[in-house]
Design a protein around this motif. Sequence first.
Motif, short mmCIF file in Angstrom:
data_model
loop_
_atom_site.label_atom_id
_atom_site.label_comp_id
_atom_site.label_asym_id
_atom_site.label_seq_id
_atom_site.Cartn_x
_atom_site.Cartn_y
_atom_site.Cartn_z
N GLY A 141 -53.23 11.31 -7.00
CA GLY A 141 -54.65 11.09 -7.28
C GLY A 141 -55.11 11.64 -8.62
N GLN A 142 -54.51 12.78 -9.04
CA GLN A 142 -54.95 13.38 -10.31
C GLN A 142 -54.64 12.47 -11.48
OE1 GLN A 142 -54.45 17.99 -10.50
NE2 GLN A 142 -52.74 17.13 -9.33
N GLU A 143 -53.45 11.88 -11.44
CA GLU A 143 -53.03 10.99 -12.51
C GLU A 143 -53.97 9.76 -12.56
OE1 GLU A 143 -50.92 11.18 -14.81
OE2 GLU A 143 -50.39 9.11 -15.38
N ASP A 144 -54.29 9.21 -11.39
CA ASP A 144 -55.18 8.04 -11.36
C ASP A 144 -56.59 8.41 -11.82
OD1 ASP A 144 -53.21 6.28 -10.67
OD2 ASP A 144 -53.63 6.32 -8.50
N LEU A 145 -57.03 9.62 -11.48
CA LEU A 145 -58.34 10.07 -11.96
C LEU A 145 -58.34 10.13 -13.48
CD1 LEU A 145 -59.76 13.10 -9.94
CD2 LEU A 145 -60.78 10.85 -10.23
N ARG A 146 -57.26 10.68 -14.04
CA ARG A 146 -57.17 10.79 -15.50
C ARG A 146 -57.13 9.42 -16.15
NH1 ARG A 146 -54.14 15.53 -14.83
NH2 ARG A 146 -52.27 14.32 -14.38
N ARG A 147 -56.40 8.50 -15.52
CA ARG A 147 -56.24 7.18 -16.14
C ARG A 147 -57.35 6.20 -15.77
NH1 ARG A 147 -50.53 5.39 -14.52
NH2 ARG A 147 -51.23 3.49 -15.56
N GLY A 148 -58.20 6.60 -14.83
CA GLY A 148 -59.30 5.72 -14.46
C GLY A 148 -58.84 4.54 -13.63
N ILE A 149 -58.03 4.83 -12.60
CA ILE A 149 -57.50 3.74 -11.76
C ILE A 149 -57.84 3.97 -10.30
CG2 ILE A 149 -55.37 2.65 -10.91
CD1 ILE A 149 -54.25 3.11 -13.71
N LEU A 150 -58.33 2.91 -9.68
CA LEU A 150 -58.65 2.95 -8.26
C LEU A 150 -57.50 2.26 -7.55
CD1 LEU A 150 -60.07 1.55 -5.60
CD2 LEU A 150 -61.03 3.73 -6.33
N ARG A 151 -56.74 3.04 -6.78
CA ARG A 151 -55.51 2.53 -6.19
C ARG A 151 -55.43 2.92 -4.71
NH1 ARG A 151 -50.80 2.24 -9.25
NH2 ARG A 151 -51.68 3.80 -10.67
N ALA A 152 -55.07 1.98 -3.87
CA ALA A 152 -54.89 2.30 -2.45
C ALA A 152 -53.73 3.28 -2.30
CB ALA A 152 -54.62 1.03 -1.65
N ILE A 153 -53.82 4.16 -1.32
CA ILE A 153 -52.69 5.03 -0.99
C ILE A 153 -51.71 4.21 -0.15
CG2 ILE A 153 -52.00 7.06 0.37
CD1 ILE A 153 -54.74 8.29 -0.35
N GLY A 154 -50.44 4.23 -0.54
CA GLY A 154 -49.43 3.50 0.23
C GLY A 154 -49.44 2.02 -0.08
N ASP A 155 -49.10 1.20 0.90
CA ASP A 155 -49.00 -0.25 0.70
C ASP A 155 -50.40 -0.87 0.76
OD1 ASP A 155 -48.56 -2.95 0.79
OD2 ASP A 155 -47.69 -2.94 2.81
N PRO A 156 -50.88 -1.40 -0.37
CA PRO A 156 -52.27 -1.86 -0.40
C PRO A 156 -52.57 -2.93 0.65
CG PRO A 156 -51.21 -2.17 -2.56
CD PRO A 156 -50.20 -1.53 -1.66
N ARG A 157 -51.65 -3.86 0.86
CA ARG A 157 -51.93 -4.91 1.85
C ARG A 157 -52.16 -4.32 3.22
NH1 ARG A 157 -50.81 -10.58 1.16
NH2 ARG A 157 -50.56 -10.85 -1.07
N GLN A 158 -51.30 -3.37 3.58
CA GLN A 158 -51.43 -2.77 4.90
C GLN A 158 -52.72 -1.94 5.00
OE1 GLN A 158 -48.34 -0.01 6.00
NE2 GLN A 158 -49.65 0.73 7.67
N ARG A 159 -53.01 -1.19 3.95
CA ARG A 159 -54.18 -0.31 4.00
C ARG A 159 -55.49 -1.10 4.08
NH1 ARG A 159 -53.77 4.70 3.15
NH2 ARG A 159 -55.18 4.62 4.91
N ILE A 160 -55.50 -2.26 3.39
CA ILE A 160 -56.69 -3.10 3.46
C ILE A 160 -56.76 -3.79 4.82
CG2 ILE A 160 -57.86 -5.11 2.47
CD1 ILE A 160 -57.91 -2.65 0.64
N SER A 161 -55.59 -4.21 5.34
CA SER A 161 -55.64 -4.93 6.61
C SER A 161 -56.04 -3.99 7.76
CB SER A 161 -54.33 -5.66 6.90
OG SER A 161 -53.40 -4.78 7.47
N GLU A 162 -55.71 -2.70 7.65
CA GLU A 162 -56.12 -1.74 8.69
C GLU A 162 -57.63 -1.68 8.82
OE1 GLU A 162 -52.60 1.61 7.93
OE2 GLU A 162 -54.63 1.98 7.25
#
Length: 426
Positions: A141-162
């Motif tokens: 998360g720290q790296e994504d905060l620095r780079r300005g990226i919103l990223r699902a944790i783990g497999d995005p398809r699965q996390r969205i489908s949950e």
Amino acid sequence: MSRPDPTAARQFAIEVVGRLRTAGFEALFAGGCVRDELLGNVPKDYDVATSATPEQIQEVFGRRQTLAIGASFGVITVLGGNRAGQIDVATFRQDAGYSDGRHPDAVRFTTAEQDALRRDFTINGLFWDPAERRVIDFVGGQEDLRRGILRAIGDPRQRISEDKLRMLRAVRFAARFDFQIDAATLAAIQAQARELPIVSAERIAAEMRHILTHASRARGVMLLYEAGLLEVALPEAAILQPELGIGAAEARLAWERTLRILQRLDRPTFAMALAALLRKIELLQPGMPRRLFDRWKLSTDEFEAVAKFLREELPIRQAKLMPWPELQRILIAPRVEELLGYCTAVAEECEDGMAEIDFCRAKLALPADAINPRPLITGEDLKRLGFSPGPGFRDLLEAVRDAQLEGRIATTEEALDLVKEQWPAR
Ligand code: ATP
Ligand code: MG
């Protein structure tokens, strides 16, 4: 209840962590508050995550200082008084199974790492240890905060489908922080956007409210469009999109103008932002506020406000041409500041100039009895003249009111004469 003081709230969160530690448990700041502090923002509230179970949390703080409303999913609220507010203390947990596309079937108490992994986005999956002043990051998360990226944790398809609500949360956070949505996460949302209606209307409306009232609202709407969510949440907006609706060139202009008006709004209420979003659509498909009222279960008050702003935009933008009694009634009605705020954004975008709005503001600055003088006669006066309450009674009072506002009559006597002259009583 007054809003807690941020310094006291933080101090109290540190104290809560300290008491759990002293009792032998792990305890950390978790989620949004860690993200906000790392971004240099003041968190809205503090959440603590711990290895203690709900019963153990209640033992540490005592029943009088805790609320157990969320205990079944592992959350105990600890009360810190007026200045500090309250803090949700949640047992590290893992969500087991999501068969309905929105809620976990069950929760299991577990470790800090598993608790991080069940969270939605990497920037929301961070912990902070206030004793050692150290970030605990299992998810990058720290790296994504620095780079300005919103990223699902783990497999995005699965996390969205949950949990389909995460699709709107992704847009909300990406807009709020001006982050890019990671390509795989965006693709997962695009692939599942059609399933948004699994989420309850109230939750969809709550997310739309956040997106549309935040300063980043124009980008938020753009992201909704790119993610394929706008056509599900607001299919009528398709008419503004170049490929579909009205002629391509005209649609592009209307769409871009809509976004710019949204952007120009200054700290809008939800109703103001909705009016800006809907104004062009409403011209092509009348009845939008009502439709959204049904779809998102808006309050009657809010729905009426949106309809009012759309209806009264033109009278305000042509205020000087309006008969004064008509304009006066608009200016003395509730929500006039919102109406003028909305019209200001439209007028700026349409290059009307501010003369009409300034004219309205000058009227509003008049003393109360100049803009809204006491009526010269009342229903009682009409009854004394022999009129009986019923249809037409109100119209008569309004006609006398018009004459007063136009300056044709100035005294009660003149008002009574007018009534006798024009509407001989039965
Ligand atoms: P805000 O400042 O808008 O409150 P937040 O990050 O605190 O942002 P909340 O909705 O209060 O968001 O949730 C607190 C934390 O719980 C989030 O940071 C995230 O870790 C987790 N969370 C909330 N909703 C979900 C969800 N639908 N799926 C997975 N994790 C979630
Ligand atoms: Mg929060």
